[in-house]
Design an enzyme around this catalytic site. Structure first.
Site, PDB file in Angstrom:
ATOM      1  N   GLY A 324       0.821  -1.203   0.000  1.00 41.59           N
ATOM      2  CA  GLY A 324       0.000   0.000   0.000  1.00 41.59           C
ATOM      3  C   GLY A 324       0.855   1.252   0.000  1.00 41.59           C
ATOM      4  N   TRP A 327       2.290   1.639  -3.444  1.00 40.79           N
ATOM      5  CA  TRP A 327       1.271   2.122  -4.373  1.00 40.79           C
ATOM      6  C   TRP A 327       1.293   3.648  -4.460  1.00 40.79           C
ATOM      7  CZ3 TRP A 327      -2.993   5.322  -3.410  1.00 40.79           C
ATOM      8  CH2 TRP A 327      -3.933   5.422  -4.435  1.00 40.79           C
ATOM      9  N   HIS A 328       1.619   4.308  -3.335  1.00 41.37           N
ATOM     10  CA  HIS A 328       1.612   5.765  -3.325  1.00 41.37           C
ATOM     11  C   HIS A 328       2.788   6.358  -4.098  1.00 41.37           C
ATOM     12  CE1 HIS A 328      -1.293   5.198  -0.056  1.00 41.37           C
ATOM     13  NE2 HIS A 328      -1.666   6.427  -0.294  1.00 41.37           N
ATOM     14  N   GLY A 329       3.860   5.614  -4.253  1.00 44.76           N
ATOM     15  CA  GLY A 329       4.978   6.177  -4.996  1.00 44.76           C
ATOM     16  C   GLY A 329       6.211   5.301  -4.911  1.00 44.76           C
ATOM     17  N   PHE A 469      -0.150  10.450  -7.353  1.00 46.63           N
ATOM     18  CA  PHE A 469      -0.232   9.015  -7.149  1.00 46.63           C
ATOM     19  C   PHE A 469      -1.066   8.332  -8.223  1.00 46.63           C
ATOM     20  CE2 PHE A 469      -0.091  10.669  -2.598  1.00 46.63           C
ATOM     21  CZ  PHE A 469       1.282  10.705  -2.610  1.00 46.63           C
TER      22      PHE A 469
END
Length: 469
Positions: A324, A327-329, A469
């Site tokens: 997770g 996923w943001h970067g 994102f």
């Protein structure tokens, strides 16, 4: 980014045209669907038309895969179609979001052992919203495979992915939340205009008056140069970013949901007073709720959830939150952010099992939870690990604190304190506003827009944080 930022004159002009035509075409789905799809593609392709090609490609691949899954009598063919679709979606995401990061990391590793820099470094422009429409595509084909939704037409899947209110920063909408609405003609007379306007105005205030003001006055100056600021300013910047990212992201979500309501469609809730959480598990039930349930249903549960013993449960929690974070970067700061949440959630679960009779006072549970979240935000906001550790090391530094003014302190405290206000209060406020005479509504909304414009000033509206994102 004028065309994809809601609180701008350019978007206002775009939406007025879309709203009027949508209102006229709403009773005629065969005309409304291609219209809203073209409008969404125009919205997305305003900056770079090539991004639309990626979105169209994703739609085509996932539509074909879902149709194969739905129609094939062979379980092997169904599974292959599912794997192919997921591989395509993740390949698209990894190419644009992570390839440059992994190449640079490999290059640094080779250079550290004296092998030079043999790998060509690549600079790939990240299409806005690619993480959101990719996750939506994955959830759609998986839900068709599981039998939780039926395969849709190409046009419906295209609207599901491209519907512009949620396209670039969510909420992450599942097929069974939007597709049934697309299959039912909308009645212009049933549009929830009052609640929609209330959400849009509220989101506008959150973004322009709170989030951008905190960013300019305290968060950005301190995070850009932690060593030049006192401990009080550093703490204010940490708490300030917690307030900023909530108002920035929930403000976007409020506007997205409000815009969708004006077009006749309901999107899922994405925030529920997250800074009232009494545990990290509770926090993730309240923060970015559509991502939380995506991670739960398409990652944590398939990994085994809590069905295979405590050790496996802790592993699955940690893997879910690390992914997770990623996923943001593509940065180690996001991985550490996810690791802090995963580790804290695992400790909470262990503590509940180990001390079953113990009940922590609510105020203490809140205090610990809020500060763990703020600790993680330091890594989330910092451009690199050095900055993050400099921020943490500067917390106890002395010196003057000119940036910590009374208005800044008020905005930070008010952002957290107002979350304690019950939801029915805002419902009553909404009802009161929409039952006023039209002239009074116009004056109230106009005054709020003037306040927001004054807060923006000549700086303009900053891009929403989650656009990256």
């Amino acid at each position: 980014m004028p065309a994809v930022s809601f609180p701008t004159i350019e978007f206002a002009a775009f939406f007025v045209v879309v709203f009027i035509l949508s209102w006229a075409l709403m009773p005629h789905p065969r005309a409304w669907r291609p219209f809203i799809l073209v409008a969404s593609y125009v919205f997305y392709g305003w900056i770079d038309w090539r991004w639309v090609l990626l979105l169209v490609g994703s739609t085509l691949v996932n539509t074909v895969a879902a149709q194969v899954i739905a129609r094939s009598p062979s379980q092997t063919a169904r599974k292959r179609a599912l794997i192919a679709a997921i591989a395509f979606d993740l390949g698209l995401l990894c190419t644009f979001k992570y390839l440059s990061f992994f190449v640079s990391q490999c290059d640094d590793a080779l250079d550290s052992i004296g092998l030079g820099s043999p790998l060509p470094l690549m600079q790939i422009v990240l299409p806005i919203g690619i993480s959101f429409f990719t996750f939506q595509a994955i959830s759609y084909v998986v839900d068709v495979y599981r039998g939780e939704t039926r395969a849709a037409s190409l046009g419906d899947v295209a609207i599901l992915q491209a519907f512009f209110p949620h396209l670039v920063a969510g909420p992450i909408v599942r097929a069974n939340e939007l597709l049934p609405q697309l299959r039912t003609p909308r009645d212009p007379r049933a549009v929830l205009a009052g609640p929609g306007l209330f959400l849009i105005v509220g989101g506008f205030i959150k973004k322009t008056v709170v989030a951008d003001e905190l960013a300019r006055k305290i968060v950005d100056p301190v995070f850009n140069d932690p060593s030049s600021h006192s401990g009080l300013e550093t703490l204010a910047a940490i708490y300030g970013f917690a307030a900023q990212i909530y108002c920035d992201f929930s403000g976007y979500t409020d506007m997205a949901i409000g815009l969708a309501l004006l077009l006749g469609y309901q999107l899922p809730q994405n925030f529920n007073r997250p800074y009232l959480a009494l545990s990290l598990q509770d926090f993730w039930r309240r923060w970015h709720m559509t991502l939380s349930r995506w991670l739960r249903d398409y990652l944590y549960i398939p990994l085994g959830g809590n069905r295979k013993g405590r050790a496996a449960t802790y592993r699955n929690i940690m893997l879910t939150m690390l992914l997770g974070g990623l996923w943001h970067g593509a940065a180690w700061t996001f991985v550490i952010w996810g690791g802090i949440h995963g580790g804290a959630m695992s400790i909470e679960r262990w503590g509940r099992a180990r001390f079953q009779g113990f009940r922590m006072p609510a105020w203490l549970a809140w205090l610990i939870t809020f500060h763990v979240v703020c600790l993680a935000w330091v890594f989330f906001r910092s451009p690199d690990l050095r900055t993050a550790f400099d921020m943490l090391g500067q917390v106890f530094a002395g010196g003057p604190s000119p940036l910590l003014t009374l208005p800044i302190a008020f905005l930070i405290v008010a952002t957290v304190a107002l979350q304690a206000v019950r939801g029915d209060f805002w419902e009553r406020a909404e009802t009161w506003l929409v039952t006023r005479p039209v002239v009074a509504q116009g004056i109230a909304i106009g005054a709020i827009l003037v306040i927001g414009d004054a807060a923006v000033g000549q700086n303009g509206v900053a891009p929403f944080i989650y656009f990256q994102f």
